[in-house]
Write an enzyme that holds these catalytic residues in place. Structure first.
Site, PDB file in Angstrom:
ATOM      1  N   ARG A 104      -4.253   4.391  16.423  1.00 26.82           N
ATOM      2  CA  ARG A 104      -3.248   3.702  16.498  1.00 26.82           C
ATOM      3  C   ARG A 104      -2.870   3.193  17.871  1.00 26.82           C
ATOM      4  O   ARG A 104      -1.992   2.403  18.272  1.00 26.82           O
ATOM      5  CB  ARG A 104      -2.034   4.032  15.584  1.00 26.82           C
ATOM      6  CG  ARG A 104      -1.041   4.731  16.115  1.00 26.82           C
ATOM      7  CD  ARG A 104       0.125   5.226  15.140  1.00 26.82           C
ATOM      8  NE  ARG A 104       0.904   4.163  15.232  1.00 26.82           N
ATOM      9  CZ  ARG A 104       1.743   3.472  13.876  1.00 26.82           C
ATOM     10  NH1 ARG A 104       1.520   4.163  12.904  1.00 26.82           N
ATOM     11  NH2 ARG A 104       2.752   2.758  14.194  1.00 26.82           N
ATOM     12  N   ARG A 143      -4.291   7.339  11.244  1.00 29.00           N
ATOM     13  CA  ARG A 143      -4.743   5.821  11.015  1.00 29.00           C
ATOM     14  C   ARG A 143      -5.768   5.408  11.892  1.00 29.00           C
ATOM     15  O   ARG A 143      -5.858   6.092  13.111  1.00 29.00           O
ATOM     16  CB  ARG A 143      -3.339   4.963  11.364  1.00 29.00           C
ATOM     17  CG  ARG A 143      -2.377   5.227  10.339  1.00 29.00           C
ATOM     18  CD  ARG A 143      -1.150   4.574  10.549  1.00 29.00           C
ATOM     19  NE  ARG A 143       0.048   4.601  10.017  1.00 29.00           N
ATOM     20  CZ  ARG A 143       0.731   3.865   9.411  1.00 29.00           C
ATOM     21  NH1 ARG A 143       0.543   2.586   9.407  1.00 29.00           N
ATOM     22  NH2 ARG A 143       1.778   4.228   8.483  1.00 29.00           N
ATOM     23  N   LYS A 200       1.822   4.706   1.235  1.00 29.04           N
ATOM     24  CA  LYS A 200       1.952   5.461   2.660  1.00 29.04           C
ATOM     25  C   LYS A 200       1.467   6.859   2.569  1.00 29.04           C
ATOM     26  O   LYS A 200       2.143   7.713   1.857  1.00 29.04           O
ATOM     27  CB  LYS A 200       3.401   5.229   3.313  1.00 29.04           C
ATOM     28  CG  LYS A 200       3.178   5.990   4.939  1.00 29.04           C
ATOM     29  CD  LYS A 200       4.405   5.949   5.664  1.00 29.04           C
ATOM     30  CE  LYS A 200       4.167   6.650   6.979  1.00 29.04           C
ATOM     31  NZ  LYS A 200       3.665   7.745   6.944  1.00 29.04           N
ATOM     32  N   GLU A 247       0.805  -1.409  -0.049  1.00 29.71           N
ATOM     33  CA  GLU A 247      -0.119   0.040   0.161  1.00 29.71           C
ATOM     34  C   GLU A 247       0.853   1.100  -0.091  1.00 29.71           C
ATOM     35  O   GLU A 247       2.042   1.110   0.599  1.00 29.71           O
ATOM     36  CB  GLU A 247      -1.010  -0.009   1.329  1.00 29.71           C
ATOM     37  CG  GLU A 247      -1.797  -1.083   1.337  1.00 29.71           C
ATOM     38  CD  GLU A 247      -2.438  -1.108   2.805  1.00 29.71           C
ATOM     39  OE1 GLU A 247      -2.328  -0.283   3.624  1.00 29.71           O
ATOM     40  OE2 GLU A 247      -3.710  -1.882   2.842  1.00 29.71           O
TER      41      GLU A 247
END
Length: 129
Positions: free
Chosen positions: A111, A95, A90, A88
Site C-alpha cells: 500500500r 494489502r 475488511k 467488500e
C-alpha cells in the site's frame, strides 16, 4: 498553471479555479504518481487536460484508496441512492496491488508502493497461470 491560463481567469473566479486545479492534480497523482509525467503534461496541455494524459499505467502502483468510516449501512445507502456500487468485507492482513504486465510478468506492490514481488512467489505463480 491556473494563473497562466489563456484567456486569464477573472479574479472573482481564481479561488474556485485553484481549488478545482488542486483537486485534479491530487486525483491524477493518486493514479499516476510520477512527477515528471505530471509536470510535463501540465506544461504541454494544462490542468484541465491532465487526467486525459496521466492515467493508470501497468507496473506503476497507484495510491491507496482513502476510506471513511460510516455509522452504518443506511448511511452508505443514503449516500449512493440510485448508484450501483460494490462493498467488500475488511479483513486483517496485508494489502497488495497485483499488476499483470503485457509481457506476462507480475509485479506486487504494498500500500506504500513498495515492490514486494519477491515476498509472494506463490501469488506470482498463481496469477501467471
Amino acid at each position: 498553471m491556473v494563473y497562466s491560463e489563456v484567456p486569464p481567469v477573472p479574479s472573482s473566479q481564481i479561488q474556485s479555479r485553484l481549488e478545482e486545479a488542486a483537486k485534479i492534480v491530487k486525483q491524477v497523482y493518486s493514479v499516476a504518481p510520477i512527477y515528471d509525467k505530471i509536470v510535463s503534461a501540465l506544461l504541454s496541455a494544462g490542468v484541465r487536460k491532465l487526467s486525459d494524459t496521466c492515467c493508470f499505467t501497468l507496473g506503476v502502483p497507484v495510491g491507496p484508496m482513502l476510506a471513511k468510516p460510516t455509522k452504518g449501512v443506511s448511511e452508505i445507502l443514503d449516500k449512493f441512492q440510485d448508484t450501483e456500487f460494490t462493498c467488500e468485507y475488511k479483513y486483517d492482513g496485508e494489502r497488495a496491488q497485483i499488476h499483470y504486465l503485457d509481457i506476462g510478468s507480475v509485479e506486487i506492490y504494498s500500500r506504500n508502493a513498495e515492490r514486494n514481488t519477491g515476498k509472494f512467489p506463490d501469488v506470482v505463480d498463481s496469477v501467471s497461470r
